[in-house]
Design an enzyme around this catalytic site. Structure first.
Site, PDB file in Angstrom:
ATOM      1  N   GLU A 114      -4.379   5.089  -9.446  1.00 29.86           N
ATOM      2  CA  GLU A 114      -5.680   5.311  -8.825  1.00 29.86           C
ATOM      3  C   GLU A 114      -6.523   6.417  -9.465  1.00 29.86           C
ATOM      4  O   GLU A 114      -6.814   7.455  -8.849  1.00 29.86           O
ATOM      5  CB  GLU A 114      -5.510   5.618  -7.339  1.00 29.86           C
ATOM      6  CG  GLU A 114      -4.871   4.518  -6.588  1.00 29.86           C
ATOM      7  CD  GLU A 114      -5.064   4.642  -5.095  1.00 29.86           C
ATOM      8  OE1 GLU A 114      -5.606   5.649  -4.610  1.00 29.86           O
ATOM      9  OE2 GLU A 114      -4.675   3.710  -4.396  1.00 29.86           O
ATOM     10  N   GLU A 165      -0.331  -1.675  -4.114  1.00 27.76           N
ATOM     11  CA  GLU A 165      -0.317  -1.037  -2.794  1.00 27.76           C
ATOM     12  C   GLU A 165      -1.160  -1.840  -1.818  1.00 27.76           C
ATOM     13  O   GLU A 165      -2.262  -2.265  -2.170  1.00 27.76           O
ATOM     14  CB  GLU A 165      -0.875   0.394  -2.828  1.00 27.76           C
ATOM     15  CG  GLU A 165       0.043   1.406  -3.428  1.00 27.76           C
ATOM     16  CD  GLU A 165      -0.558   2.793  -3.412  1.00 27.76           C
ATOM     17  OE1 GLU A 165      -1.359   3.105  -2.504  1.00 27.76           O
ATOM     18  OE2 GLU A 165      -0.258   3.568  -4.343  1.00 27.76           O
TER      19      GLU A 165
END
Ligand code: GCO
Length: 452
Positions: A171, A359
């Site tokens: 991320e 995720e």
């Protein structure tokens, strides 16, 4: 309750089901065996940064309980484990001395996975930058990209022979914008020039690490995990549609552009070019090396409308209202269709490789009562979003796997320990793990898929 066996049957036979965690969120033992502080050790100690001044000092004590936790993954029938490696354990000052005891821990962890038949999906950077590197400016300093390349080389030389996959970053949106522009994550900057420097250094670090991985461990598939924002216009007015395009360029294009197209979005450069760091000759070629896969971390849509104020900073957007009435305990809108539209949009805009959902999960703080956590809201979230992934695979998108966030409740960054994302409950006073209703349900999916 969605029948897990029917849902499992909708996935391709070779589809991988896993669970995900991250070092600083679960390991604890932040001073053990030569580890030195990361930026999160410092940040979590600063007043007002993390709820309740919680830190990762103990977390889930995974550094000591890793065998019990791997047993849990095996017992749940989960075939793959996505975890991150802590740079501050491996090269405690970020550069210089290599800490063999740090490498030894991940040797044990990875061998433990292999002994239990669990595939290993490692993330090299999940936000725990060695604090010493802040002396050079951290991610705003170009030198940090080269320090990251050396760290990647050291890790892959020792562990690469037993990794099923590796991601350079988790991320970048969070470790760049959330951390250097919005000030919510470490190091807590609110400065566009710093954020743009962190953006380019991070993209360059990713590319340099890909070079290192390909050189040291050429057989390990390498990818990048991106929390692409599923941007949705608040209305179909021309102003909101234009705002949505600017939001896409800023939140997604800043990373997908250089990595998958070898260029930054024109709108970003035209609006912010004067604050950009120098992009040196060859940088974009390094950044845009071909990847074997990419990971999508998806939770919730980003609904935007135009910000008409004259001093609005690019991308000049405002949050538009939620559409769904269902909201998780951390306040995120639950809207599964956005997961599909996000994937469709990205594959239309870029030539993307295989995709893992690296995720996906929900914050559901349902309490433990008489040994049971009946987290039906989390279960419903998983059922709805897994259904979207099954449909994407059916419709020809190269969906190769899905990692639930998270294996267990853990340190939820600025929220500390009050927000729980685990399939498994953690009692932080006793460190007792309890598989929740959603975890038992996910286990049936994993075992059914594994038997296909
Ligand atoms: C992220 C991080 C995780 C978070 C999870 C819930 O995606 O933000 O990878 O560390 O805990 O997403 O916020």
């Amino acid at each position: 309750m969605s029948d897990p066996k029917i849902l499992a049957s909708r996935f391709p036979a070779d589809f991988t089901f896993g669970v995900a965690t991250a070092a600083y969120q679960i390991e604890g033992s932040t001073r053990a065996d030569g580890r030195k502080p990361s930026i999160w050790d410092a940040f979590s100690r600063m007043p007002g940064r993390v709820h309740n001044r919680d830190t990762g000092d103990v977390a889930c004590d995974h550094y000591n309980r890793w065998e019990e936790d791997l047993d849990l993954i095996q017992e749940m029938g989960v075939e793959a484990y996505r975890f991150s490696i802590a740079w501050p354990r491996i090269i405690p000052d970020g550069t210089g001395r290599i800490n063999e005891k740090g490498l030894d821990f991940y040797d044990r962890l990875i061998d433990g996975c292999k002994a239990r038949g669990i595939k290993t999906y490692a993330t090299l950077y999940h936000w725990d930058l060695p604090l010493s590197l802040m002396g050079e400016g951290g991610w705003t300093a170009r030198s940090t990209a080269f320090a990251f390349q050396r760290y990647a080389k050291v890790v892959m030389a020792r562990l690469g022979d037993r990794l099923d996959s590796v991601s350079t970053f988790n991320e970048p949106w969070c470790s760049v914008w959330l951390s250097h522009l919005y000030g919510i994550h470490a190091p807590g900057e609110r400065n566009m020039e710093a954020a743009l420097a962190a953006m380019h250094t991070t993209n360059l670090a990713h590319g340099l690490a890909v070079e290192a991985i390909r050189h040291v461990a050429p057989n390990v598939p390498v990818g990048l995990v991106l929390n692409a924002q599923a941007v949705i216009p608040g209305s179909d007015s021309p102003e909101d549609l234009a705002a949505t395009e600017r939001a896409f360029d800023f939140h997604n294009g800043a990373f997908f552009g250089p990595v998958f197209k070898g260029e930054y979005p024109a709108s970003l450069l035209s609006a912010l070019g004067g604050q950009m760091p120098s992009v040196e000759e060859g940088d974009l070629a390094v950044i845009s090396q071909k990847l074997d896969w990419w990971g999508l971390n998806y939770y919730t849509p980003l609904r935007v409308s135009d910000d008409p104020s004259k001093d609005a900073v690019f991308p000049a957007t405002l949050h538009a209202p939620f559409v769904s009435q269902t909201v998780t305990d951390i306040g995120w809108e639950v809207y599964p269709p956005a997961m599909r539209s996000c994937v469709e949009d990205l594959y239309q805009r870029y030539e993307l490789p295989d995709c893992y959902i690296t995720e996906n999960g929900a914050c559901d703080n349902t309490a433990l009562v008489d040994g049971v956590v009946d987290d039906q809201r989390r279960l419903a979230y998983y059922a709805d979003h897994l259904s979207v992934v099954a449909d994407l695979a059916r419709d020809g998108y190269p969906m190769k796997g899905y990692f639930a966030w998270s294996l267990m409740d853990n340190f939820e960054w600025a929220e500390g320990y009050r927000m729980r994302f685990g399939l498994v409950h953690v009692d932080y006073d006793t460190q007792v793990r309890t598989i929740k209703t959603s975890g038992a349900w996910y286990s049936i999916i994993c075992k059914t898929a594994g038997a296909q």
